[in-house]
Design a protein around this motif. Structure first.
Motif, mmCIF file in Angstrom:
data_model
loop_
_atom_site.group_PDB
_atom_site.id
_atom_site.type_symbol
_atom_site.label_atom_id
_atom_site.label_comp_id
_atom_site.label_asym_id
_atom_site.label_seq_id
_atom_site.Cartn_x
_atom_site.Cartn_y
_atom_site.Cartn_z
ATOM 1 N N PHE A 1 0.824 -1.203 0.000
ATOM 2 C CA PHE A 1 0.000 0.000 0.000
ATOM 3 C C PHE A 1 0.863 1.261 0.000
ATOM 4 N N ALA A 2 2.148 1.078 0.308
ATOM 5 C CA ALA A 2 3.052 2.228 0.346
ATOM 6 C C ALA A 2 3.883 2.333 -0.935
ATOM 7 N N ASP B 1 15.224 15.952 3.441
ATOM 8 C CA ASP B 1 14.018 16.472 4.097
ATOM 9 C C ASP B 1 12.783 16.055 3.307
ATOM 10 N N LEU B 2 12.862 16.151 1.970
ATOM 11 C CA LEU B 2 11.703 15.759 1.150
ATOM 12 C C LEU B 2 11.375 14.276 1.363
ATOM 13 N N TYR C 1 10.079 13.912 5.134
ATOM 14 C CA TYR C 1 8.779 14.532 5.369
ATOM 15 C C TYR C 1 7.654 13.782 4.652
ATOM 16 N N SER D 1 7.618 10.793 3.655
ATOM 17 C CA SER D 1 7.432 9.469 4.255
ATOM 18 C C SER D 1 6.604 9.588 5.529
ATOM 19 N N SER D 2 6.881 10.634 6.343
ATOM 20 C CA SER D 2 6.168 10.766 7.629
ATOM 21 C C SER D 2 4.703 11.143 7.434
ATOM 22 N N VAL D 3 4.373 11.841 6.339
ATOM 23 C CA VAL D 3 2.963 12.169 6.109
ATOM 24 C C VAL D 3 2.327 11.207 5.085
ATOM 25 N N ALA D 4 3.034 10.104 4.822
ATOM 26 C CA ALA D 4 2.530 9.021 3.965
ATOM 27 C C ALA D 4 2.195 9.488 2.547
ATOM 28 N N ASP D 5 2.912 10.504 2.057
ATOM 29 C CA ASP D 5 2.720 10.933 0.677
ATOM 30 C C ASP D 5 3.745 10.169 -0.165
ATOM 31 N N TYR D 6 3.449 8.881 -0.404
ATOM 32 C CA TYR D 6 4.442 7.996 -1.004
ATOM 33 C C TYR D 6 4.841 8.365 -2.440
#
Lengths: 328, 256
Positions: free
Chosen positions: B36-37, B209-210, B213, B215-220
């Motif tokens: 899913f990621a 950072d991109l 970040y 990854s942490s907000v699940a914007d794969y």
């Protein structure tokens, strides 16, 4: 030669049967929960470790694996390599096309803004200055933004330094002058250089620091096991809130974190006394208040997007209600 | 045999087919999905274009390339100089060679966080991360380039009563230039690894950072777009340098 082949075949069949029976017994008698922790196991994980041991005695085998970060632990749950995750990955829960729900608040946020005394003495002094927080969209950043709004100030720059221990070290070495630390590292900094640093006052933040999450499918299929685990977590939190020294006794009794250095052993009691004083461990697993507080807080932090966020899209409270009904 | 050659395929066409196959499998794996990621290629490409258009990717590269360029320039000057010194002086070789052999073998990802204990979390630490990864390759290649000079050429120089200075300037250095340049190219490749590790392990800035970040907000899709962009940039840069190397140095000097 034929005899050897026959014997080998018999042995293999017997071994397969024994393994099959053992597996069946395991499936019938025990629930196994693969638990993904996004942090190093340390003194703040003692309540979890105690609850794990107590759940094990009641037939629920919770296997804790420590991952490098919350993101990796969340990925493990998303990909099905772990059943239950620990953390607050609200953005992932919102974005991933898989019904993941939070179901228990382990602890509330407890952070302390620490500044170098010679540079800053109040929130107003931080106006137009540089601060360091855990990461972009993190809870620590949200706390600092919230405080800036409350005091009518604006930071010049926010740098991202992951790890409270790294920020504490950078503060002690003078690389940064204002940051936000967890309780253990705040105590370390204040112990090592009490004259050089001070803690700025912070309003009450009630959002979750650590919450448990899993897929709806897992929660529905393992209701009994999850209920027992949550009962034990709640009982542990209540015992700590009644008497923080209880942690020390249980740790000794269950033989937990045996290899902890003596220096850190002395930090256990102050850590739990302070946490209890600040209401970090909920007596009711967060129940109705945690979901609402979390949605407000994590929307402010930027982790959650959109308006009219609904609790039922993020939390599934049935397992907690079932557990609380059994805990007096 | 003639039948097989009926549709001659140029090397460029083979490369295109290879890319289409790779991205096609990526698209299928993302749509299946294997996780899913894991986003499909099309979503990653759209995210890459979006991040380029909104300026977040160029801004990140401005930040990432700064320590990388400083680190490589430092290694290029000091590293090559030191490598040549090691090749020419037995004493310097004796003192320094073991250090660079150990540095080449050491798992740098484990050592980079230690840099922060001494140099903090700023630009210096990131430049050092690049230097730690790139320097051993650059130094060792320069050293080997000097040591591998054809002995007959040196003997010829001496037979014509050439001075030591003439021997170094007219025989050894021109002969070692190809290997030194190859060292710079490999050093840059290591530098790319160093800067990404530093931005992921020390403080998340630029491309690190991109990745962190998103990854942490699940914007794969955006996370994969950032990862893909740094791989592409590194691959294109290294390939460009390799072509330049082929043009500058003939095959007999490159030893291939």
């Amino acid at each position: 030669m034929i005899q050897i082949a026959k014997t080998t075949a018999n042995l293999l069949i017997s071994a397969a049967l024994v393994a099959g029976l053992a597996g069946d017994t395991h499936a019938q008698g025990k629930t196994k929960i693969r638990y993904a922790l996004g942090d190093v196991i340390s003194i703040d994980e003692l309540p979890l470790l105690i609850a794990v041991e107590r759940a094990k005695a009641r037939g629920v085998d919770v296997e804790v694996t420590a991952f490098k970060s919350e993101e990796v632990a969340t990925q493990a749950v998303i990909n099905g390599q772990a059943d239950v995750g620990q953390g607050t990955p609200y953005a992932a829960v919102q974005k991933v096309n898989l019904p993941i729900r939070f179901f228990y608040q382990l602890s509330a946020l407890q952070f302390f803004p620490v500044v170098a005394k010679e540079s800053y003495k109040s929130w107003k002094d931080l106006d137009g200055q540089e601060i360091a927080v855990q990461g972009r969209g993190s809870g620590t950043e949200a706390i600092m933004i919230l405080a800036a709004k409350q005091h009518g100030i604006k930071y010049k720059n926010v740098s991202y330094v992951p790890g409270s221990q790294v920020r504490a070290l950078a503060l002690l070495k003078g690389n940064i002058k204002a940051t936000i630390l967890d309780a253990a590292n705040k105590n370390r900094v204040m112990k090592e250089a009490p004259d050089k640093f001070m803690i700025l006052p912070l309003g009450n933040v009630k959002a979750s620091d650590e919450a448990l999450f899993a897929t709806r499918e897992f929660l529905d299929k393992n209701q009994a096991g999850i209920r027992i685990f949550l009962e034990e977590l709640t009982k542990v939190n209540r015992s700590i809130n009644a008497n923080p020294k209880w942690v020390l006794d249980e740790r000794k009794k269950l033989g937990l974190l045996k290899d902890l250095p003596a220096k850190m052993e002395d930090e256990i009691l102050p850590f739990f006394e302070e946490a209890v004083q600040n209401g970090v461990f909920p007596n009711d697993g967060g129940a109705e208040s945690a979901p609402k507080n979390d949605l407000e807080f994590y929307a402010l932090s930027g982790a959650l997007k959109g308006e009219n966020l609904k609790v039922e899209d993020f939390w599934h409270l049935a397992p907690l209600k079932a557990a609380l009904a059994n805990v007096k | 045999m003639n039948k097989l050659c009926r549709w001659p395929v140029t090397p460029l066409a083979w490369q295109l087919i290879s890319f289409i196959l790779f991205f096609g499998i990526w698209e299928l794996a993302g749509r299946w999905p294997i996780s899913f990621a894991f986003p499909p290629f099309s979503e990653t490409l759209l995210a890459l274009l979006g991040m380029t258009a909104d300026g977040s990717l160029p801004k990140a590269y401005l930040s990432t390339l700064q320590p990388l360029i400083i680190g490589i320039v430092l290694c290029g000057i000091a590293g090559i100089g030191f490598g040549i010194g090691m090749g020419l002086s037995r004493a310097l070789e004796w003192y320094s060679l073991p250090i660079f052999i150990v540095l080449q073998a050491a798992p740098m990802a484990a050592l980079i966080p230690l840099i922060t204990y001494i140099y903090g979390i700023g630009l210096t630490s990131k430049v050092l991360a690049v230097v730690f990864l790139a320097a051993p390759v650059i130094v060792m290649n320069s050293y080997k380039g000097i040591r591998n000079t054809n002995p007959s050429l040196i003997q010829m120089c001496r037979a014509f009563l050439g001075t030591r200075r003439q021997e170094v300037m007219k025989i050894i250095l021109p002969h070692a230039a190809a290997l030194i340049f190859a060292g710079l190219r490999l050093g840059l490749a290591m530098g790319f690894i160093g800067i990404v590790i530093a931005e992921l392990l020390i403080t998340p800035t630029g491309i690190g950072d991109l990745i962190t970040y998103h990854s942490s907000v699940a914007d794969y899709p955006k996370m994969f777009a950032a990862i893909t962009s740094i791989i592409l940039l590194a691959a294109v840069t290294i390939h460009g340098l390799e072509r330049l190397e082929r043009r500058l140095f003939p095959a007999e000097i490159r030893g291939s």
